[in-house]
Design an enzyme around this catalytic site. Sequence first.
Site: not given
Ligand code: NAD
Length: 507
Positions: A191, A266, A300, A398
């Site tokens: 997804k 993550e 991240c 962040e």
């Molecule tokens: P997000 O949490 O908004 O979305 C990530 C994914 O989760 C998307 O595919 C989204 O559709 C899905 N999602 C959202 N709500 C959901 C729910 N209730 N149930 C299931 N799936 C759901 O994150 P983003 O804005 O896409 O990405 C940025 C974030 O990702 C930042 O906080 C960044 O630090 C983090 N990140 C972490 C790492 C790591 O390895 N630690 C790597 C890259 C990004």
Amino acid sequence: MPIQAADNESQATYKQIDDVRLYINGEFVNAKSGAMFENVNPFTNEVNNLVAEGRQEDMNKAVAAAKEAFEHGPWGKMKVEERMKQINRIADLIDEEIEEIAFLESLDTGLPISQTRKMTARAAENFRFYARMVQTKLHGESYLVNDEFINYTVYKPLGVVGLITPWNAPFMLETWKVAPALATGNTVILKPAELSPLTANKLAEVIDKAGLPKGVFNVVHGFGETAGDALVSHPDVKAISFTGETTTGSIIIKNSADTLKKTSMELGGKSPLIVFDDADLDRALDAAVWGIFSFNGERCTANSRVFLQKNIKDQFVEALKERVANIKVGDPMDPLTQLGPLIEKEHFNKVKQYIEIAKEEGCEVVQGMVPDEVKVGNFVPPTLLLNAKNSMKVCQEEIFGPVMAVIEFETEEEVVAMANDVRYGLAGYVWTNDIKRGHRVAQAVEAGMLWINAQNVRDLRIPFGGTKDSGIGREGGHYAIFEFYTEPKVIHVAIGEHHIPQFGKKK
Ligand code: NAD
């Protein structure tokens, strides 16, 4: 929709970007409801294409296909060499399509093309790495117990696994999960983030071309609260590997509890980079600038908090200002661009809002330039928040953009305390030429990954992940294959006549 792009020689070419459909059971299909949503280009803020909006019924169909493929298809029964041949074929096909994938990634996310090319090459390597890893390392242990038993372990795939990914480095992060999940014999539903759907479908095309059996890999686009949640709460999905925001991770853990899923998280970060006065300041400067302004600051592990020792602070800040003034901001398709536009208007507004908050909190804000001709895009210039204090909101939350907070410190003890005074614990960077101090500080900073005198380079064999609110579990290396995508099964074999109690037997 015609899209203007620049190729290697910066000559304009035009491309038609196709609408994106779901990939279920080996076919590209529309969502059952027929619903589509718009995918907007961060550079132009025009619509790139439409995307099929998967919902519960589409997710059910994908999970059923993946379950059938796992339980009755050839994937699980295939010889390991044969399965790895297919995994390696995926890597070769990615390499063949590197330009196209990098182009789509930059178009979708605004990431500079020079960076998406490297990320795509790394994505191919993820498949090769896990093919090698599974062939050479995925084996169990065996114990001879008192010449009466042999106990041995085998590592079994989980079944249908759900992979939920963010938009900041979509293709790289998707392959980072898909490669170990498939190599270990699971079947997969991906997804992808709704803001970056293009390369996920490219991955589906590549996997389709590689000839994997139908149902082994599926992509369901859609929104988190609908498509994502349908995956998280589906009883036939055995595990969820998630990368994204900390708040989303927490919701996913809650929502997966009823079906007792294994989860890997993550999450976000607010990583410190600490420069002591004895460090190689030129190299520390290169690393500090790259670490926050690469990937448009949407990274991240970005060093969003930079701690400078008092007696080198002024000279370091002067050098930072010069770099920020010269960072090349512009068209993500231009190979010379260093900083592109942020993913979407909402995120752009959020980052700008944080810069306003920084001013209110008392920071001096120093910014680079955004050329007038690109102002329609979601550009935030490279930004320094000077005279920041670690307790400020802009140092605790962040921001996920090209914004570096600069904080002064005097002693090692003080800087370690400040570095740790934050909810996150993903990464950290220490710059010093005192070897003892380097190790001491690296061990004291509360984070999953520390670098001493190095920028964020890592070997694929090393675990990746964070502590505190930055995550639970580790990806990468053998951690992914042993601790997440497989489960050990223990088999006890009697080879002698060991004692068995004889309840109820007449003496
Ligand atoms: P997000 O949490 O908004 O979305 C990530 C994914 O989760 C998307 O595919 C989204 O559709 C899905 N999602 C959202 N709500 C959901 C729910 N209730 N149930 C299931 N799936 C759901 O994150 P983003 O804005 O896409 O990405 C940025 C974030 O990702 C930042 O906080 C960044 O630090 C983090 N990140 C972490 C790492 C790591 O390895 N630690 C790597 C890259 C990004």
